[in-house]
Design a protein around this motif. Structure first.
Motif, PDB file in Angstrom:
ATOM      1  N   ALA A  66      57.016  13.862  27.934  1.00 56.48           N
ATOM      2  CA  ALA A  66      56.717  14.090  29.243  1.00 56.48           C
ATOM      3  C   ALA A  66      55.400  13.618  29.745  1.00 56.48           C
ATOM      4  N   THR A  67      54.376  13.712  28.715  1.00 54.43           N
ATOM      5  CA  THR A  67      52.999  13.458  29.382  1.00 54.43           C
ATOM      6  C   THR A  67      52.880  11.963  29.590  1.00 54.43           C
ATOM      7  N   PRO A  68      53.438  11.019  28.746  1.00 52.51           N
ATOM      8  CA  PRO A  68      53.289   9.502  29.301  1.00 52.51           C
ATOM      9  C   PRO A  68      53.838   9.351  30.757  1.00 52.51           C
ATOM     10  N   LYS A  69      55.010   9.925  31.122  1.00 52.33           N
ATOM     11  CA  LYS A  69      55.659   9.833  32.399  1.00 52.33           C
ATOM     12  C   LYS A  69      54.669  10.383  33.525  1.00 52.33           C
ATOM     13  N   LYS A  70      53.854  11.477  33.278  1.00 51.35           N
ATOM     14  CA  LYS A  70      52.900  12.096  34.148  1.00 51.35           C
ATOM     15  C   LYS A  70      51.826  11.318  34.342  1.00 51.35           C
ATOM     16  N   ILE A  71      51.353  10.540  33.240  1.00 50.40           N
ATOM     17  CA  ILE A  71      50.281   9.841  33.409  1.00 50.40           C
ATOM     18  C   ILE A  71      50.464   8.433  34.144  1.00 50.40           C
ATOM     19  N   ARG A  72      51.675   7.975  34.112  1.00 46.66           N
ATOM     20  CA  ARG A  72      52.108   6.852  34.867  1.00 46.66           C
ATOM     21  C   ARG A  72      52.274   7.160  36.170  1.00 46.66           C
ATOM     22  N   ALA A  73      52.385   8.377  36.628  1.00 54.04           N
ATOM     23  CA  ALA A  73      52.590   8.918  38.041  1.00 54.04           C
ATOM     24  C   ALA A  73      50.983   8.902  38.454  1.00 54.04           C
ATOM     25  N   ILE A  74      50.104   9.580  37.971  1.00 56.65           N
ATOM     26  CA  ILE A  74      48.847   9.574  38.154  1.00 56.65           C
ATOM     27  C   ILE A  74      48.094   8.331  38.468  1.00 56.65           C
ATOM     28  N   GLN A  75      48.547   7.340  37.218  1.00 59.28           N
ATOM     29  CA  GLN A  75      48.136   6.063  37.797  1.00 59.28           C
ATOM     30  C   GLN A  75      48.583   5.279  39.201  1.00 59.28           C
ATOM     31  N   PHE A  76      49.958   5.589  39.442  1.00 61.63           N
ATOM     32  CA  PHE A  76      50.486   5.069  40.537  1.00 61.63           C
ATOM     33  C   PHE A  76      49.749   5.710  41.965  1.00 61.63           C
ATOM     34  N   LEU A  77      49.481   7.265  41.680  1.00 61.91           N
ATOM     35  CA  LEU A  77      48.721   7.820  42.840  1.00 61.91           C
ATOM     36  C   LEU A  77      47.490   7.526  43.034  1.00 61.91           C
ATOM     37  N   THR A  78      46.690   7.010  41.844  1.00 61.03           N
ATOM     38  CA  THR A  78      45.378   6.797  41.957  1.00 61.03           C
ATOM     39  C   THR A  78      45.261   5.496  43.013  1.00 61.03           C
ATOM     40  N   ARG A  79      46.181   4.677  42.761  1.00 61.91           N
ATOM     41  CA  ARG A  79      46.038   3.151  43.310  1.00 61.91           C
ATOM     42  C   ARG A  79      46.449   3.261  44.956  1.00 61.91           C
ATOM     43  N   ILE A  80      47.203   4.257  45.050  1.00 61.32           N
ATOM     44  CA  ILE A  80      47.707   4.797  46.513  1.00 61.32           C
ATOM     45  C   ILE A  80      46.536   5.419  47.223  1.00 61.32           C
ATOM     46  N   SER A 101      48.334  -3.361  42.645  1.00 60.51           N
ATOM     47  CA  SER A 101      48.163  -2.630  41.406  1.00 60.51           C
ATOM     48  C   SER A 101      49.426  -1.532  41.460  1.00 60.51           C
ATOM     49  N   ALA A 102      49.365  -0.930  42.420  1.00 62.65           N
ATOM     50  CA  ALA A 102      50.506   0.112  42.307  1.00 62.65           C
ATOM     51  C   ALA A 102      51.885  -0.503  42.212  1.00 62.65           C
ATOM     52  N   LEU A 103      51.989  -1.491  42.737  1.00 59.62           N
ATOM     53  CA  LEU A 103      53.245  -2.283  42.476  1.00 59.62           C
ATOM     54  C   LEU A 103      53.522  -2.746  41.081  1.00 59.62           C
ATOM     55  N   SER A 104      52.596  -3.018  40.626  1.00 59.20           N
ATOM     56  CA  SER A 104      52.374  -3.338  39.134  1.00 59.20           C
ATOM     57  C   SER A 104      52.835  -2.188  38.436  1.00 59.20           C
ATOM     58  N   VAL A 105      52.262  -0.888  38.690  1.00 62.15           N
ATOM     59  CA  VAL A 105      52.626   0.333  37.660  1.00 62.15           C
ATOM     60  C   VAL A 105      54.102   0.550  38.030  1.00 62.15           C
ATOM     61  N   LEU A 106      54.398   0.262  39.305  1.00 61.49           N
ATOM     62  CA  LEU A 106      55.924   0.675  39.650  1.00 61.49           C
ATOM     63  C   LEU A 106      56.728  -0.309  38.782  1.00 61.49           C
ATOM     64  N   LYS A 197      59.464   5.877  54.951  1.00 67.77           N
ATOM     65  CA  LYS A 197      58.256   5.341  54.891  1.00 67.77           C
ATOM     66  C   LYS A 197      57.467   6.400  54.363  1.00 67.77           C
ATOM     67  N   THR A 198      56.364   6.212  53.384  1.00 69.07           N
ATOM     68  CA  THR A 198      55.474   7.189  52.900  1.00 69.07           C
ATOM     69  C   THR A 198      54.435   7.394  53.827  1.00 69.07           C
ATOM     70  N   SER A 199      54.400   8.217  54.581  1.00 69.19           N
ATOM     71  CA  SER A 199      53.600   8.425  55.761  1.00 69.19           C
ATOM     72  C   SER A 199      52.363   9.038  55.218  1.00 69.19           C
ATOM     73  N   ARG A 200      52.529   9.877  54.217  1.00 72.70           N
ATOM     74  CA  ARG A 200      51.241  10.598  53.535  1.00 72.70           C
ATOM     75  C   ARG A 200      50.289   9.700  52.987  1.00 72.70           C
ATOM     76  N   HIS A 201      50.979   8.508  52.354  1.00 72.63           N
ATOM     77  CA  HIS A 201      50.124   7.580  51.417  1.00 72.63           C
ATOM     78  C   HIS A 201      49.628   6.220  52.398  1.00 72.63           C
ATOM     79  N   LYS A 202      50.094   6.533  53.792  1.00 74.14           N
ATOM     80  CA  LYS A 202      49.578   5.081  54.426  1.00 74.14           C
ATOM     81  C   LYS A 202      48.154   5.339  54.713  1.00 74.14           C
ATOM     82  N   PRO A 203      47.336   4.406  54.076  1.00 80.55           N
ATOM     83  CA  PRO A 203      45.822   4.502  54.217  1.00 80.55           C
ATOM     84  C   PRO A 203      45.359   4.499  55.641  1.00 80.55           C
ATOM     85  N   ARG A 204      44.369   5.202  55.771  1.00 75.74           N
ATOM     86  CA  ARG A 204      43.799   5.448  57.198  1.00 75.74           C
ATOM     87  C   ARG A 204      42.878   4.269  57.307  1.00 75.74           C
TER      88      ARG A 204
END
Length: 204
Positions: A66-80, A101-106, A197-204
């Motif tokens: 489970a942990t590697p999956k969670k770390i990947r998710a954090i890496q993605f959210l960090t870039r968002i 970079s987020a696309l690369s993580v995906l 659309k990921t409205s939460r993640h849309k940079p302001r």
């Protein structure tokens, strides 16, 4: 003497095993807190927790699935979370913006984890749209054009999206000449459409 040395080595091994387990608990805890902070739009808290996680991830961790999956998710959210900073980059990807970079993580998530392809494609489209909007908002028109040509096939980009880049370029030139028109918000209907659309993640 040999028996004493063996006992010392066994004790050291047990100590390392305990450290690995405890570190994994700590990492799991802070990952869950980071998810909660991101969900609640607590940006400063998310960044602080991310920094704490980085310190713990260099320590030995108990291995699990489970942990590697969670770390990947954090890496993605960090870039968002840093998506609106075009001049910000990550150590291993200095030539990419945070959203690229987020696309690369995906891509890594797609290769490593069993995530439905439809979900990945939907998120990819949303991130690509965000990237175009961020470039335009920052008047990085050449970068916006590069993103459109790189991530959206020409047949799907359409004239409207290209016209949006031209429109913003002209607005920037007018501002430099002293005639500063109002700065309209990016029109979503001019960009390639997505199902969600990921409205939460849309940079302001």
């Amino acid at each position: 003497m040999w028996r004493q040395q063996d006992n010392m080595e066994s004790s050291a091994d047990r100590g390392l095993d305990v450290e690995c387990v405890v570190n994994r608990w700590i990492v799991d805890y802070y990952i869950s807190v980071a998810f909660e902070a991101f969900r609640n739009e607590q940006d400063s808290d998310f960044c602080e927790i991310r920094d704490i996680l980085q310190c713990h991830l260099v320590r030995p961790l108990e291995a699990n699935d489970a942990t590697p999956k969670k770390i990947r998710a954090i890496q993605f959210l960090t870039r968002i979370n840093d998506g609106d900073k075009l001049d910000f980059s990550f150590d291993s990807q200095e030539d990419l913006t945070p959203l690229e970079s987020a696309l690369s993580v995906l891509d890594s998530i797609r290769d490593e984890l069993p995530v439905p392809q439809k979900d990945l494609e939907r998120v990819q489209k949303s991130v690509r749209e965000m990237l175009v909007i961020v470039c335009i908002k920052n008047q990085a028109f050449d970068k916006a054009k590069e993103v459109l040509m790189k991530y959206f096939p020409k047949s799907k980009v359409g004239k409207a999206a290209r016209q949006l880049v031209v429109k913003r370029r002209q607005a920037g030139q007018d501002a430099e000449e002293g005639d500063c028109p109002s700065d309209p918000q990016p029109e979503d209907h001019l960009l390639p459409a997505t199902e969600e659309k990921t409205s939460r993640h849309k940079p302001r």
